[in-house]
Design an enzyme around this catalytic site. Structure first.
Site, PDB file in Angstrom:
ATOM      1  N   ASN A   1       0.731  -1.677  -0.001  1.00  0.00           N
ATOM      2  CA  ASN A   1      -0.158  -0.004  -0.024  1.00  0.00           C
ATOM      3  C   ASN A   1       1.160   0.850  -0.177  1.00  0.00           C
ATOM      4  O   ASN A   1       0.328   2.211   0.645  1.00  0.00           O
ATOM      5  CB  ASN A   1      -1.606   0.242   1.103  1.00  0.00           C
ATOM      6  CG  ASN A   1      -1.921  -1.033   1.037  1.00  0.00           C
ATOM      7  OD1 ASN A   1      -2.662  -2.076   0.103  1.00  0.00           O
ATOM      8  ND2 ASN A   1      -1.764  -2.204   2.052  1.00  0.00           N
ATOM      9  N   ARG A   2       2.523   1.065  -0.385  1.00  0.00           N
ATOM     10  CA  ARG A   2       3.053   2.621  -0.330  1.00  0.00           C
ATOM     11  C   ARG A   2       3.132   2.774   0.568  1.00  0.00           C
ATOM     12  O   ARG A   2       3.882   4.061   0.529  1.00  0.00           O
ATOM     13  CB  ARG A   2       2.805   3.257  -1.951  1.00  0.00           C
ATOM     14  CG  ARG A   2       2.318   2.979  -2.320  1.00  0.00           C
ATOM     15  CD  ARG A   2       3.620   2.409  -3.633  1.00  0.00           C
ATOM     16  NE  ARG A   2       3.581   2.039  -5.006  1.00  0.00           N
ATOM     17  CZ  ARG A   2       3.336   0.971  -5.825  1.00  0.00           C
ATOM     18  NH1 ARG A   2       3.029   0.356  -5.104  1.00  0.00           N
ATOM     19  NH2 ARG A   2       3.613   0.839  -6.825  1.00  0.00           N
TER      20      ARG A   2
END
Length: 214
Positions: free
Chosen positions: A191-192
């Site tokens: 999710n970065r």
């Protein structure tokens, strides 16, 4: 124009937590380096990007090979008269970076570059194959040359000149050691929300550890 907006990858291979890292960034770099080295075998795990500020004021990056690292810094070798050599002579602040895709990891090192000792440069030059030694002599690195044939003919002439002889290190060729002032470790996460841990050298030569937002 090619649209790359759909290029996406989920990073899920590892994590980087304050509870598991050493106080010294060189120890963490050593751990990461050998993990990648063991996984990739003979690949050029020591390939790194060196960024300098050129005489024209523009930054420039290129890939070179790391040849040694320890608590004193990170060492590579080059032509001192090359574009990078002239840039370092003018501004010794440089940046080194490693990207190890197989482990979804990046390391960014800010530091000061200075020439290694003559003995150090002599020792490494002596360890190189003869072809590499002659290549260092024949190439006025970064200069404009008339053709590929010009370089190859020059090399052939040097091979004749040095046949059966010791090949000395040219004075314009040698090592730089980059003494780190800041080392950032980046570990890809889902999710970065990547892990970014920064080590900053303090006035008492201890390292301050900070977590950065991804």
């Amino acid at each position: 124009m090619k649209d790359l907006s759909n290029y996406r990858k989920s990073y899920e291979k590892s994590e980087l937590l304050e509870s598991t890292i050493p106080e010294d960034p060189i120890n963490l770099f050593n751990r990461w380096f050998h993990e990648v080295e063991d996984f990739e075998g003979t690949g050029e795990v020591n390939a790194m990007t060196v960024s300098t500020i050129g005489l024209d004021g523009f930054p420039k990056s290129r890939v070179v090979l790391l040849k040694k690292f320890n608590e004193d810094g990170f060492t590579f070798y080059t032509n001192y008269n090359s574009e990078k050599g002239r840039a370092i002579a003018n501004n010794s602040k440089v940046c080194l970076s490693f990207f190890w895709e197989s482990f979804e990891r990046q390391v960014i090192i800010k530091g000061i570059a200075q020439k290694t000792s003559e003995n150090n440069s002599d020792g490494y030059f002596e360890s190189r194959p003869d072809g590499s030694k002659l290549g260092a002599i024949v190439s006025n690195q970064s200069d404009v040359v008339p053709s590929r044939d010009y370089l190859e003919e020059s090399l052939k002439q040097l091979e004749k000149d040095f046949e059966g002889k010791e090949i000395p290190r040219p004075k314009h060729w040698g090592g730089y050691i980059v003494s780190p002032l800041e080392v950032e470790f980046w570990q890809g996460r889902p999710n970065r929300l990547h892990d970014r841990i920064r080590y900053t050298l303090e006035d008492d030569y201890s390292w301050k550890i900070s977590r950065l937002a991804p």
